[in-house]
Design a protein around this motif. Structure first.
Motif, PDB file in Angstrom:
ATOM      1  N   ILE A  38       0.842  -1.198   0.000  1.00  9.22           N
ATOM      2  CA  ILE A  38       0.000   0.000   0.000  1.00  9.22           C
ATOM      3  C   ILE A  38       0.879   1.251   0.000  1.00  9.22           C
ATOM      4  O   ILE A  38       1.888   1.330   0.706  1.00  9.22           O
ATOM      5  CB  ILE A  38      -0.939   0.016   1.220  1.00  9.22           C
ATOM      6  N   VAL A  39       0.489   2.231  -0.836  1.00 11.79           N
ATOM      7  CA  VAL A  39       1.130   3.547  -0.866  1.00 11.79           C
ATOM      8  C   VAL A  39       0.081   4.580  -0.483  1.00 11.79           C
ATOM      9  O   VAL A  39      -1.047   4.560  -0.985  1.00 11.79           O
ATOM     10  CB  VAL A  39       1.689   3.876  -2.262  1.00 11.79           C
ATOM     11  N   GLY A  40       0.428   5.488   0.445  1.00  8.74           N
ATOM     12  CA  GLY A  40      -0.492   6.549   0.861  1.00  8.74           C
ATOM     13  C   GLY A  40       0.249   7.824   1.168  1.00  8.74           C
ATOM     14  O   GLY A  40       1.488   7.854   1.209  1.00  8.74           O
ATOM     15  N   PHE A  41      -0.512   8.896   1.408  1.00  8.39           N
ATOM     16  CA  PHE A  41       0.092  10.206   1.627  1.00  8.39           C
ATOM     17  C   PHE A  41      -0.676  10.967   2.718  1.00  8.39           C
ATOM     18  O   PHE A  41      -1.853  10.695   2.969  1.00  8.39           O
ATOM     19  CB  PHE A  41       0.072  11.028   0.326  1.00  8.39           C
ATOM     20  N   SER A  42       0.011  11.908   3.341  1.00  6.28           N
ATOM     21  CA  SER A  42      -0.619  12.798   4.301  1.00  6.28           C
ATOM     22  C   SER A  42      -0.311  14.239   3.927  1.00  6.28           C
ATOM     23  O   SER A  42       0.678  14.514   3.229  1.00  6.28           O
ATOM     24  CB  SER A  42      -0.109  12.513   5.723  1.00  6.28           C
ATOM     25  N   LYS A  43      -1.150  15.151   4.381  1.00  5.61           N
ATOM     26  CA  LYS A  43      -0.922  16.581   4.185  1.00  5.61           C
ATOM     27  C   LYS A  43      -0.955  17.251   5.550  1.00  5.61           C
ATOM     28  O   LYS A  43      -1.962  17.172   6.259  1.00  5.61           O
ATOM     29  CB  LYS A  43      -1.986  17.180   3.260  1.00  5.61           C
ATOM     30  N   LEU A  72      -4.421  11.046   4.224  1.00  4.73           N
ATOM     31  CA  LEU A  72      -5.420  11.249   3.173  1.00  4.73           C
ATOM     32  C   LEU A  72      -6.039   9.949   2.687  1.00  4.73           C
ATOM     33  O   LEU A  72      -6.864   9.964   1.773  1.00  4.73           O
ATOM     34  CB  LEU A  72      -4.781  11.989   1.991  1.00  4.73           C
ATOM     35  N   GLY A  73      -5.624   8.838   3.305  1.00  6.45           N
ATOM     36  CA  GLY A  73      -6.158   7.551   2.893  1.00  6.45           C
ATOM     37  C   GLY A  73      -5.217   6.811   1.966  1.00  6.45           C
ATOM     38  O   GLY A  73      -4.275   7.373   1.405  1.00  6.45           O
ATOM     39  N   ASP A  74      -5.464   5.503   1.813  1.00  2.00           N
ATOM     40  CA  ASP A  74      -4.639   4.690   0.932  1.00  2.00           C
ATOM     41  C   ASP A  74      -4.830   5.165  -0.512  1.00  2.00           C
ATOM     42  O   ASP A  74      -5.962   5.296  -0.999  1.00  2.00           O
ATOM     43  CB  ASP A  74      -5.023   3.223   1.035  1.00  2.00           C
ATOM     44  N   ALA A  75      -3.736   5.416  -1.192  1.00  2.00           N
ATOM     45  CA  ALA A  75      -3.813   5.903  -2.576  1.00  2.00           C
ATOM     46  C   ALA A  75      -3.714   4.766  -3.575  1.00  2.00           C
ATOM     47  O   ALA A  75      -4.409   4.754  -4.597  1.00  2.00           O
ATOM     48  CB  ALA A  75      -2.701   6.914  -2.834  1.00  2.00           C
ATOM     49  N   PHE A  76      -2.848   3.772  -3.302  1.00  2.00           N
ATOM     50  CA  PHE A  76      -2.615   2.686  -4.252  1.00  2.00           C
ATOM     51  C   PHE A  76      -2.436   1.368  -3.516  1.00  2.00           C
ATOM     52  O   PHE A  76      -1.898   1.334  -2.402  1.00  2.00           O
ATOM     53  CB  PHE A  76      -1.343   2.942  -5.080  1.00  2.00           C
ATOM     54  N   VAL A  77      -2.836   0.302  -4.166  1.00  2.00           N
ATOM     55  CA  VAL A  77      -2.520  -1.057  -3.732  1.00  2.00           C
ATOM     56  C   VAL A  77      -1.731  -1.703  -4.864  1.00  2.00           C
ATOM     57  O   VAL A  77      -2.219  -1.820  -5.989  1.00  2.00           O
ATOM     58  CB  VAL A  77      -3.790  -1.873  -3.433  1.00  2.00           C
ATOM     59  N   MET A  78      -0.488  -2.094  -4.562  1.00  2.00           N
ATOM     60  CA  MET A  78       0.383  -2.653  -5.587  1.00  2.00           C
ATOM     61  C   MET A  78      -0.094  -4.015  -6.047  1.00  2.00           C
ATOM     62  O   MET A  78      -0.634  -4.798  -5.259  1.00  2.00           O
ATOM     63  CB  MET A  78       1.818  -2.825  -5.044  1.00  2.00           C
ATOM     64  N   GLU A  79       0.182  -4.313  -7.322  1.00  2.00           N
ATOM     65  CA  GLU A  79       0.015  -5.683  -7.772  1.00  2.00           C
ATOM     66  C   GLU A  79       1.131  -6.519  -7.169  1.00  2.00           C
ATOM     67  O   GLU A  79       2.207  -6.007  -6.811  1.00  2.00           O
ATOM     68  CB  GLU A  79       0.020  -5.764  -9.294  1.00  2.00           C
ATOM     69  N   GLU A  80       0.895  -7.792  -7.035  1.00  2.00           N
ATOM     70  CA  GLU A  80       1.798  -8.680  -6.296  1.00  2.00           C
ATOM     71  C   GLU A  80       3.225  -8.638  -6.823  1.00  2.00           C
ATOM     72  O   GLU A  80       4.192  -8.693  -6.053  1.00  2.00           O
ATOM     73  CB  GLU A  80       1.257 -10.105  -6.333  1.00  2.00           C
ATOM     74  N   SER A  81       3.380  -8.528  -8.145  1.00  2.00           N
ATOM     75  CA  SER A  81       4.718  -8.589  -8.738  1.00  2.00           C
ATOM     76  C   SER A  81       5.593  -7.399  -8.358  1.00  2.00           C
ATOM     77  O   SER A  81       6.817  -7.458  -8.478  1.00  2.00           O
ATOM     78  CB  SER A  81       4.614  -8.658 -10.266  1.00  2.00           C
TER      79      SER A  81
END
Length: 772
Positions: free
Chosen positions: A206-211, A216-225
């Motif tokens: 999981i990739v996320g960001f804050s301000k 700000l919540g989870d932005a991305f969920v990576m594919e397994e590879s």
């Protein structure tokens, strides 16, 4: 220029070589102008005076772009997977290597990134995260009218424009997240002063960001590879400046209760430092290569030189610039080298090829040089190829290069020379360049400003000169050897005495040369002759004058004799030319006798004198010749021995098939022979017009002293030494006066633009554009 070489977008390895090893302090004008343009992806035509640093102006950005290209293509094989070498590293900062060349890096800890261009530019950190949960912060510091920025995470194979491919995840100031080129609404806009936190959870992908501390919540969920790859803190900017914080203290608390740590606090077995040098470039046709070489015989850059001597010198310069660069291989392709070694190097893989046009054509025809991956074509001393009638060969090489790419994959074509203003060059540029940017620092009429020009008129009726022909007053007179263009029969049947006077001029020149050498106590000088035969005859004469000892190699100390000399001309073998040039550079001989082959790019530091034994056939070649002195703001004196007004010199001009070998046809070319009458004084008038002077000052026999005006202008300095402060101030004043009208026009335009912008803002409202 104020920011030095680093501000031009060059990497640490190149900076270390040019500033640390070569002790260059600031870029020259042509480097300051051309390097950013080439790094920016454009075609460039650079015309600047000789000695201005043109070689580095194209070689440094080409090296930088080749480094970047190889590292991007090597991403899947270098520092991307987490298997293998986790390095015990804590040096978290922005990488001076793994970045776009236009991304500037500042700060003692290398944590500030800035971009002044209007295109996306990016880079990554020195270290990557292999496992665990990581955090870093970024604060936007400045933004231009179009200022934009993104922060996030990417692998070593990702595009520097963060979030435009599958290997990068970004969050931009317009409140959009980006991945694989898709921009979707996320979070909030951010602006100057806002602190963005970047979170990476490799356990869940999981990739996320804050301000400003608010998640700000989870932005991305990576594919397994993607979970098994190393992820680097990354940034992409356009007209903006940002502060990266990898080591803390952080402006907002790190959520350690959720298992996150600042990247610098991660366990060492979860951190990776990439080693690009151990892997060859990937991609179509990639093959194994030495030290990270490119695919079989397929370089990224082709640098074409007009002569072997110049090709060898440029190759040597590039090797010096790249001495701290790993994984970039450079090949020299020219005649006179060990061809087996050259072929082996190409088979192993090379990234940059420096070569002469004839040998490059030969290797291409024989399938030894594959151009399929070439991205750069550099024509050094470009006008020389047209003078030599090699336009068709240039076009043949160009047609073999790939031209279908876009963006940073397109073919870049660059011309460099002291003179690029002929109609022929313009036509060639139209044929092979794509909207080139001109770097024309001094214009068509530029000449080296630190050079003083003087002339000795060779008047066969001058009594002071005639005295030199008598062995009693000049013992060396009996050793004068001419080119034998005047047969004994022609001298005896010469009622107008034109042949006799021409022959006297030929006999006077070497004797006057000795007097000038003595008068100026010359320790080092280049003497330009018209033909190979003239070089051989002058070498023989100087050796006799110096006691008969010919230069045979390096001696223990000092010079061979006061007239010690060697020859650099086309009829000598490449090995001999190489040895002779090196001997002259190291001070083992005082005089280098050469044809115009040495007038292009040969660099001798602090050379005080150049003598034109005969003026060249073309005015521009005079500029190239005298450009050997006056380099790097050192004073130089150019002395020309010129047949006086009303006299012409008969010279060889071989049109025969054997190019003069064994030729004795002394008839002029109009009558089917191999000689012409050279009006040297008319050529002098053309040179004076080129220098914008009515009359070049004369040196008068018998003492050939400097004219008082020139002597006083030296300001106590000697030729070969740096220009005095007074001379520098006068030169600067001239430049300022020349530039003042253009600068004032730019100021007026800027004022009108600012007034118009303010007026429109007041009329339509001043809403601020977001970043993204």
């Amino acid at each position: 220029m104020a920011g030095g070489f680093e501000s031009l977008g060059l990497g640490e390895e190149l900076i270390q070589a040019i500033e640390g090893d070569l002790n260059w302090l600031l870029p020259t004008d042509v480097q300051d102008e051309a390097i950013p343009l080439i790094l920016g992806g454009g075609d460039v035509m650079a015309a600047a005076e000789t000695g201005s640093g043109k070689t580095a102006a194209f070689a440094l950005p080409v090296l930088q772009l080749v480094m970047e290209t190889k590292r991007r293509e090597a991403g899947g094989k270098s520092g991307t997977t987490c298997e293998g070498e986790a390095k015990n590293e804590r040096d978290w900062r922005l990488s001076g290597v793994d970045r776009d060349g236009m991304l500037g890096i500042e700060g003692v800890d290398g944590s500030q990134a800035f971009v002044t261009t209007s295109r996306w530019v990016g880079g990554r950190s020195t270290l990557g995260v292999c496992k665990g949960k990581a955090y870093f912060e970024a604060t936007l510091l400045e933004e231009g009218n179009q200022g934009v920025g993104r922060v996030g995470w990417s692998t070593a194979r990702a595009n520097y424009n963060l979030g435009t491919d599958k290997y990068g995840f970004g969050y931009g100031g317009t409140g959009k997240k980006s991945h694989e080129g898709r921009f979707e609404t996320y979070g909030e806009i951010f602006k100057k002063g806002d602190v963005i936190g970047s979170f990476l959870d490799l356990e869940k992908g999981i990739v996320g960001f804050s301000k400003n501390g608010a998640y700000l919540g989870d932005a991305f969920v990576m594919e397994e590879s993607l979970k098994g790859l190393a992820w680097f803190p990354a940034v992409a900017l356009k007209e903006a400046r940002i502060q990266m914080n990898f080591t803390g203290p952080f402006r907002h608390p790190v959520p350690t209760e959720r298992g996150f740590l600042g990247v610098a606090e991660l366990p060492l077995d979860g951190v990776l430092k990439p080693d690009f040098s151990k892997h060859s470039a990937s991609g179509a046709g990639s093959g194994g290569g030495k030290g990270g070489g490119n695919s079989l015989g397929s370089p990224f850059a082709i640098i074409i030189e007009p002569a072997r001597d110049l090709a060898e010198q440029v190759y040597s310069c590039i090797c010096d610039y790249s001495r701290h660069v790993e994984g970039v291989d450079i090949a020299l392709v020219m005649g006179g080298n060990d061809q087996r070694e050259t072929k082996a190097g190409l088979r192993s893989g090379c990234d940059i090829v420096v070569g002469t046009i004839g040998k490059l054509m030969d290797f291409m025809k024989r399938g030894l040089l594959n151009m399929d991956r070439a991205r750069f074509l550099i024509l050094d001393e470009a006008d020389r190829f047209l003078e030599a009638g090699e336009r068709a060969d240039v076009m043949t090489i160009y047609q073999r290069l790939p031209k279908g790419g876009v963006g940073d994959q397109r073919l870049q074509v660059c011309f460099f020379s002291a003179t690029l203003h002929s109609p022929e060059i313009t036509e060639l540029a139209k044929a092979i360049c794509d909207r080139p940017t001109w770097v024309d620092l001094k214009g068509k009429d530029s000449v080296p400003e630190a050079v003083h020009h003087v002339v000795v008129e060779m008047d066969p009726e001058n009594s002071a000169l005639q005295t030199l022909l008598h062995p009693t007053s000049s013992p060396a007179a009996q050793h004068v050897v001419t080119d034998n263009v005047h047969a004994a029969s022609s001298l005896s049947q010469d009622p107008e005495e034109v042949e006799r006077r021409s022959d006297m001029i030929k006999r006077l020149k070497p004797l006057v040369l000795l007097k000038i050498i003595e008068a100026y106590d010359m320790e080092q000088c280049i003497i330009f002759c018209r033909t190979n035969l003239d070089c051989n005859n002058l070498e023989q004469f100087l050796n006799f004058a110096g006691g008969g000892q010919m230069f045979k190699g390096k001696v223990e100390k000092g010079k061979e004799n006061i007239y010690s000399c060697c020859v650099l001309a086309g009829m000598r073998s490449m090995d001999e030319r190489r040895r002779n040039l090196q001997a002259f550079k190291e001070g083992d001989v005082r005089f280098l006798i050469c044809t115009d082959v040495a007038a292009r790019g040969i660099d001798i530091q602090n050379l005080p004198f150049v003598i034109n034994y005969t003026l060249p056939d073309a005015v521009e070649n005079y500029i190239h010749r005298v450009g050997r002195v006056g380099r790097a703001d050192c004073l130089g004196l150019a002395i020309s021995l010129v047949a006086a007004s009303g006299y012409q010199e008969k010279v060889w001009y071989h049109t025969c098939t054997n190019k003069g070998k064994g030729c004795s046809n002394r008839e002029v070319t109009d009558k089917g022979g191999c000689t012409v009458w050279f009006d040297e004084y008319d050529m002098l008038r053309q040179v004076e017009a080129r220098l914008h002077t009515e009359t070049i000052p004369r040196l008068v026999p018998p003492n050939f002293a400097l004219p008082p005006a020139i002597k006083s202008s030296l300001g106590g300095a000697k030729y070969g030494e740096a220009v005095s402060k007074q001379v520098v101030n006068e030169t600067v004043a001239k430049h300022v006066a020349l530039l003042r009208p253009a600068v004032q026009e730019l100021i007026d335009l800027e004022q009108r633009a600012q007034t118009t912008w303010l007026s429109l803002r007041q009329r339509y409202g001043g809403g601020r554009a977001g970043l993204g």
